[in-house]
Design an enzyme around this catalytic site. Structure first.
Site, mmCIF file in Angstrom:
data_model
loop_
_atom_site.group_PDB
_atom_site.id
_atom_site.type_symbol
_atom_site.label_atom_id
_atom_site.label_comp_id
_atom_site.label_asym_id
_atom_site.label_seq_id
_atom_site.Cartn_x
_atom_site.Cartn_y
_atom_site.Cartn_z
ATOM 1 C CG ASN A 65 -43.457 4.046 46.663
ATOM 2 O OD1 ASN A 65 -42.490 4.568 46.131
ATOM 3 N ND2 ASN A 65 -44.591 3.815 46.027
ATOM 4 C CD GLU B 255 -53.777 3.516 48.825
ATOM 5 O OE1 GLU B 255 -52.617 3.203 48.487
ATOM 6 O OE2 GLU B 255 -54.700 3.648 48.011
ATOM 7 C CG ASP B 256 -50.828 1.714 52.150
ATOM 8 O OD1 ASP B 256 -50.759 1.227 51.004
ATOM 9 O OD2 ASP B 256 -50.128 2.664 52.512
ATOM 10 N NE ARG C 252 -49.437 -3.330 51.890
ATOM 11 C CZ ARG C 252 -48.823 -2.433 51.113
ATOM 12 N NH1 ARG C 252 -47.520 -2.292 51.148
ATOM 13 N NH2 ARG C 252 -49.522 -1.634 50.312
ATOM 14 C CE LYS D 72 -52.306 5.950 47.241
ATOM 15 N NZ LYS D 72 -51.873 5.428 45.940
ATOM 16 C CG ASP E 137 -54.045 3.007 44.221
ATOM 17 O OD1 ASP E 137 -54.278 2.942 42.999
ATOM 18 O OD2 ASP E 137 -53.092 3.655 44.700
ATOM 19 C CG ASP E 138 -52.126 -0.694 48.395
ATOM 20 O OD1 ASP E 138 -51.286 0.192 48.198
ATOM 21 O OD2 ASP E 138 -52.938 -0.665 49.332
ATOM 22 C CE1 TYR F 213 -49.878 8.687 49.263
ATOM 23 C CE2 TYR F 213 -48.747 7.761 47.381
ATOM 24 C CZ TYR F 213 -49.588 7.611 48.466
ATOM 25 O OH TYR F 213 -50.116 6.382 48.764
#
Length: 572
Positions: free
Chosen positions: A422, A249-250, A160, A178, A272-273, A107
């Site tokens: 990150n 996610e993202d 993103r 993930k 999660d973000d 990850y």
């Protein structure tokens, strides 16, 4: 097809009709050289494997030697992806036994480069690529029996990716990574996990012009057509798996919070973000209080990056403050959200709905001394508001400059500074710089792993304030009790459970977070807190509290080989 479930932590035998190359080609069933002599007889494997019969431990040792021989992390990443697609039990045994070493490869930060090079690294299909032109086929794609055991889905549209922006179909590396952590840290059986890429095109010119790009070669679709595609996907998922956990996610900030609000009451889902990042930041801040001695109700929080992640962090910390006795109106004044246009204040144009609760009153900052009168920069905020905590989720490397950090240290005996962006290349500051500029007084947490610092003549590990401390446990707990929803209070329970596990609670010279090597135990602790909160909120059915821990532990799979027995293929 396997006739006995391969997804239970306590499975003692697997029955399958597959044999020969077909068996060896199935990553969920392949044992490589560890097939026993009797299994080689039964499954026609003689001649397809070398004669020596190995063990899982020998295989792990062999793969680890090869892994360490590579010169770069992207080579290690590619090697591990190939291993996962060949033998999942071996892949996860290697990961679980070497979590601290391999987490940065599987990850963050390496997964960022993996997404950028996804089209070139692509070997075998994993998960599902659902493209907009195939919108009407989603239900039939999901209906295949191979997906019958799915309990956890991680989905992205690739817009993103970390701090790297639009990676198109290459964003698939994030759901794959993930879910590897869901198994490696949370113990979910890999057969129950499904990564999904929603391919709605890309606005990345490098992808569109790349002859090797594997995605839909089309500019990114937006607006009503995009929303209709997402609706078709969610409806198909809810119909196919009524109790599935769906993790977003993202997604870009314009979609992340919007999609969460639209679907959070329709199925068991979270972003999660927004929520995972908020929980790990809140949990780490609650741990930092043990070191700084400043109560939560007296904290002042500056956040660099006022997108969905930054506002999600602020929202959860604000709720923690009110839980601690601070009036909500007073808590709201203690947040200073800084974006590309500077501090968010009332009257600014282009304010999103999720940013609205954190606007500063113009009158409150009227007396501030500013470097530029038309913009309130981060340094202005630190000098005038004197925050106790500085959090970065901006994706802007170097945003925590030396003057900013020195100003934080000037106003705080132990300034709390969390550069969480990150991958590593996008971190707002490095721990080495933070240590130097704060004269060794900063309480530091980073989103990606960094080398240890030198403190008082000894090595001191930098706390990795990463979502891997939160989301595997949240998912494990929700799945174990078949929670119908995931609520913000469940994430608060996760944050407080993480804080309760802080080594600094007993010794202020120790780390804020447990070591990465303890992530499996942390995930169980978080899962228990989340499941109990779900039960308290009436989001489970027919489950007593004394059953919850057993249900959680029954979901935790440890990578190991079990005997196989051959059966005839089903004709039904």
């Amino acid at each position: 097809m396997s006739q006995v479930s391969t997804t239970e932590a306590t499975t003692t035998c697997i029955e399958t009709s597959r044999s020969g190359y077909e068996l060896l080609a199935d990553p969920l069933l392949n044992k490589g050289t560890a097939f026993a002599e009797s299994e080689r007889d039964a499954f026609d494997l003689h001649g397809l494997l070398p004669p020596n019969i190995g063990t899982l431990e020998e295989q792990v040792s062999r793969r680890l030697q090869v892994l360490r021989s590579f010169a770069t992390d992207i080579e290690r990443y590619a090697f591990l992806r190939d291993l996962q697609d060949t033998n999942e039990t071996l892949f996860f045994a290697l990961l679980v036994q070497n979590l601290e070493e391999l987490l940065p490869v599987v990850y963050t930060p390496t997964v960022g480069a993996g997404c950028q090079q996804f089209s070139r690294l692509f070997r075998k299909p994993r998960g599902l690529f659902l493209s907009l032109p195939h919108k009407n086929r989603i239900e039939s794609i999901l209906a295949h029996p191979r997906f019958d055991k799915v309990e956890a889905i991680v989905v992205t549209d690739g817009e993103r990716i970390l701090g790297l922006g639009d990676q198109g179909a290459g964003g698939m590396g994030i759901p794959i990574g993930k879910l590897a952590l869901y198994t490696g840290c949370g113990g979910l059986h890999p057969a129950t996990t499904l990564p999904i890429m929603l391919d709605v095109g890309t606005d990345n010119p490098d992808c569109l012009s790349d002859p090797l790009y594997i995605g839909w070669r089309h500019e990114r679709v937006r607006g009503e057509e995009y929303d209709d595609f997402i609706e078709a996907f969610v409806s198909a998922v809810a119909k196919r798996w009524p109790h599935v956990l769906l993790q977003w996610e993202d997604f870009a900030k314009n979609n992340a919070t919007r999609m969460l609000e639209r679907y959070r009451d329709r199925l068991c889902t979270f972003n999660d973000d927004v929520q995972g990042t908020a929980a790990v930041a809140t949990g780490t801040l609650l741990s930092a209080i043990n070191v700084t001695g400043v109560p939560l109700t007296e904290q002042r929080i500056a956040v660099m990056g006022a997108g969905s992640a930054g506002c999600g962090i602020a929202s959860l910390i604000r709720k923690a403050m009110t839980d601690a006795g601070l009036a909500d109106s007073e808590a709201g004044k203690r947040f200073f959200m800084v974006d590309r246009d500077g501090l968010l204040v009332d009257g600014m144009d282009g304010i999103a709905s999720f940013q609205q609760p954190f606007l500063q009153d113009k009158a409150a900052i009227a007396g501030w001394t500013l470097d530029h009168p038309d913009r309130v920069a981060l340094l202005d905020v630190v000098r005038n508001a004197k925050p106790t905590v500085l959090i970065g989720v901006s994706g802007q490397a170097g945003a925590f400059s030396e003057p900013v950090v020195r100003a934080m240290a000037e106003h705080n005996k132990r300034p709390v500074i969390f550069p969480l962006s990150n991958p590593t290349s996008r971190a707002e500051a490095t721990p080495t710089d933070l240590e130097a500029w704060s004269e060794g007084r900063a309480v530091i947490g980073t989103g990606s792993p960094f080398p240890a610092l030198e403190r008082n003549g000894a090595k001191f590990k930098v706390d990795q304030t990463n979502n891997s401390y939160i989301f595997p446990g949240v998912g494990l707990g929700a799945i174990a009790v078949k929670a119908s929803r995931v609520t913000d209070t469940m994430f608060m329970a996760a944050a407080k459970a993480l804080a309760a596990a802080s080594p600094a609670r007993g010794d202020v010279t120790r780390n804020l977070l447990p070591p990465v090597t303890a992530l499996r135990e942390v995930s169980i602790t978080v899962a228990l807190a989340v499941a109990l909160q779900a039960h308290k909120e009436g989001l489970t059915q027919g489950i007593d509290t004394d059953q919850i821990e057993g249900l959680i532990r029954s979901k935790v799979w440890t990578p190991h080989y079990v005997p196989y027995e051959r059966v005839e293929a089903s004709t039904s």
